[in-house]
Scaffold this motif. Structure first.
Motif, PDB file in Angstrom:
ATOM      1  N   GLU A 204       0.840  -1.198   0.000  1.00 19.45           N
ATOM      2  CA  GLU A 204       0.000   0.000   0.000  1.00 19.45           C
ATOM      3  C   GLU A 204       0.878   1.252   0.000  1.00 19.45           C
ATOM      4  O   GLU A 204       1.824   1.357   0.777  1.00 19.45           O
ATOM      5  CB  GLU A 204      -0.896   0.002   1.240  1.00 19.45           C
TER       6      GLU A 204
ATOM      7  N   SER B 249       0.612  -2.420   9.171  1.00 22.59           N
ATOM      8  CA  SER B 249      -0.638  -2.042   8.498  1.00 22.59           C
ATOM      9  C   SER B 249      -0.995  -0.576   8.733  1.00 22.59           C
ATOM     10  O   SER B 249      -2.058  -0.252   9.233  1.00 22.59           O
ATOM     11  CB  SER B 249      -1.774  -2.950   8.956  1.00 22.59           C
TER      12      SER B 249
ATOM     13  N   THR C   1      -2.922   0.003  -3.865  1.00 18.31           N
ATOM     14  CA  THR C   1      -2.794  -1.174  -3.008  1.00 18.31           C
ATOM     15  C   THR C   1      -2.693  -2.439  -3.843  1.00 18.31           C
ATOM     16  O   THR C   1      -3.153  -2.485  -4.988  1.00 18.31           O
ATOM     17  CB  THR C   1      -4.013  -1.322  -2.081  1.00 18.31           C
TER      18      THR C   1
ATOM     19  N   ARG D   5      -6.232  -0.071   5.410  1.00 23.33           N
ATOM     20  CA  ARG D   5      -7.692  -0.021   5.217  1.00 23.33           C
ATOM     21  C   ARG D   5      -8.010  -0.561   3.841  1.00 23.33           C
ATOM     22  O   ARG D   5      -7.231  -0.382   2.914  1.00 23.33           O
ATOM     23  CB  ARG D   5      -8.216   1.408   5.302  1.00 23.33           C
ATOM     24  N   LYS D   6      -9.184  -1.146   3.698  1.00 21.51           N
ATOM     25  CA  LYS D   6      -9.601  -1.613   2.384  1.00 21.51           C
ATOM     26  C   LYS D   6      -9.835  -0.435   1.454  1.00 21.51           C
ATOM     27  O   LYS D   6     -10.176   0.659   1.899  1.00 21.51           O
ATOM     28  CB  LYS D   6     -10.882  -2.453   2.494  1.00 21.51           C
ATOM     29  N   VAL D   7      -9.674  -0.681   0.175  1.00 15.70           N
ATOM     30  CA  VAL D   7      -9.891   0.368  -0.830  1.00 15.70           C
ATOM     31  C   VAL D   7     -11.371   0.458  -1.124  1.00 15.70           C
ATOM     32  O   VAL D   7     -12.073  -0.492  -1.172  1.00 15.70           O
ATOM     33  CB  VAL D   7      -9.119   0.063  -2.136  1.00 15.70           C
TER      34      VAL D   7
ATOM     35  N   LEU E 244      -3.280  -4.549   4.375  1.00 14.82           N
ATOM     36  CA  LEU E 244      -3.529  -3.133   4.129  1.00 14.82           C
ATOM     37  C   LEU E 244      -3.915  -2.411   5.423  1.00 14.82           C
ATOM     38  O   LEU E 244      -4.432  -3.029   6.357  1.00 14.82           O
ATOM     39  CB  LEU E 244      -4.660  -2.952   3.116  1.00 14.82           C
TER      40      LEU E 244
ATOM     41  N   ALA F  64      -4.472  -5.340  -4.349  1.00 16.26           N
ATOM     42  CA  ALA F  64      -5.914  -5.444  -4.095  1.00 16.26           C
ATOM     43  C   ALA F  64      -6.329  -6.556  -3.142  1.00 16.26           C
ATOM     44  O   ALA F  64      -7.208  -6.364  -2.312  1.00 16.26           O
ATOM     45  CB  ALA F  64      -6.665  -5.581  -5.411  1.00 16.26           C
ATOM     46  N   LYS F  65      -5.710  -7.695  -3.216  1.00 16.54           N
ATOM     47  CA  LYS F  65      -6.162  -8.825  -2.408  1.00 16.54           C
ATOM     48  C   LYS F  65      -5.335  -9.018  -1.135  1.00 16.54           C
ATOM     49  O   LYS F  65      -5.476 -10.021  -0.453  1.00 16.54           O
ATOM     50  CB  LYS F  65      -6.135 -10.092  -3.249  1.00 16.54           C
ATOM     51  N   SER F  66      -4.511  -8.051  -0.816  1.00 13.57           N
ATOM     52  CA  SER F  66      -3.651  -8.192   0.357  1.00 13.57           C
ATOM     53  C   SER F  66      -4.453  -8.130   1.660  1.00 13.57           C
ATOM     54  O   SER F  66      -5.371  -7.337   1.803  1.00 13.57           O
ATOM     55  CB  SER F  66      -2.595  -7.092   0.378  1.00 13.57           C
ATOM     56  N   ARG F  67      -4.053  -8.960   2.624  1.00  9.96           N
ATOM     57  CA  ARG F  67      -4.649  -8.957   3.965  1.00  9.96           C
ATOM     58  C   ARG F  67      -3.917  -7.996   4.893  1.00  9.96           C
ATOM     59  O   ARG F  67      -4.241  -7.892   6.062  1.00  9.96           O
ATOM     60  CB  ARG F  67      -4.585 -10.364   4.577  1.00  9.96           C
TER      61      ARG F  67
ATOM     62  N   ARG G  49      -0.500  -9.458  10.645  1.00 12.38           N
ATOM     63  CA  ARG G  49      -1.324  -8.523   9.862  1.00 12.38           C
ATOM     64  C   ARG G  49      -1.322  -7.120  10.445  1.00 12.38           C
ATOM     65  O   ARG G  49      -1.609  -6.148   9.742  1.00 12.38           O
ATOM     66  CB  ARG G  49      -2.762  -9.034   9.753  1.00 12.38           C
TER      67      ARG G  49
END
Length: 165
Positions: free
Chosen positions: A12, A96, A154, A163-165, A161, A156-159, A92
């Motif tokens: 990210e 982050s 980001t 925050r989600k996009v 991050l 996209a499928k990363s755990r 995680r």
């Protein structure tokens, strides 16, 4: 990206440019933001709200004032050192967010205005670099100006991050 052997895959980022109201370089060069005007590949480390270090890589020609904030990593190297620095176990949560990332990697003002291609830094291309990565873009996080710019990128499928996009 590694710092003294500690780090992981960048998942990210956020871009900031001198024509962008949210950028530290928007009002011109100051003592605090001078690193943003260095040559591409230089580092810009600053303290956010007097609490957390944030790590950026300068990305435009000298004197332009642009950088990319590294917001999150997927930890892959030196997890025990990261856990000690952050005082937590969940991988995680280690990197982050920009402040968490800097703490986990041991980034401080001592690394401001350094070259990203020289020690203590190491850039390692991911093994799947030849495959097209699933990159998502969206608006930046935690700013009050120029929020509409889709300059947050980001994996996209990363755990991992912030925050989600």
């Amino acid at each position: 990206m590694l710092v003294d052997g500690v780090g992981g895959r960048i998942v990210e980022t956020e871009a900031y440019d001198m024509d962008d109201e949210a950028s530290h370089s928007f009002r011109g060069m100051t003592r605090r933001n001078a690193a943003m005007f260095d040559a591409p590949g230089s580092t810009y480390v600053y303290r956010s709200y007097g609490l957390h270090w944030c790590f950026n890589i300068v990305c435009r020609e000298r004197d332009h004032g642009a950088a990319v904030l590294i917001r999150a990593l997927e930890p892959t190297h030196g997890l025990e050192r990261m856990r000690q620095r952050r005082q937590l176990e969940d991988p995680r949560l280690l990197c982050s967010g920009p402040g968490k990332l800097a703490q986990a990697l041991g980034i401080t003002a001592a690394l401001d205005r350094r070259r990203i291609d020289e020690p203590p830094f190491e850039l390692i291309a991911p093994p799947d670099m030849d495959q097209a990565a699933d990159i998502a873009s969206g608006t930046r996080v935690g700013i009050s100006k120029a929020q509409h710019l889709p300059w947050r990128f980001t994996l996209a499928k990363s755990r991992f991050l912030s925050r989600k996009v």
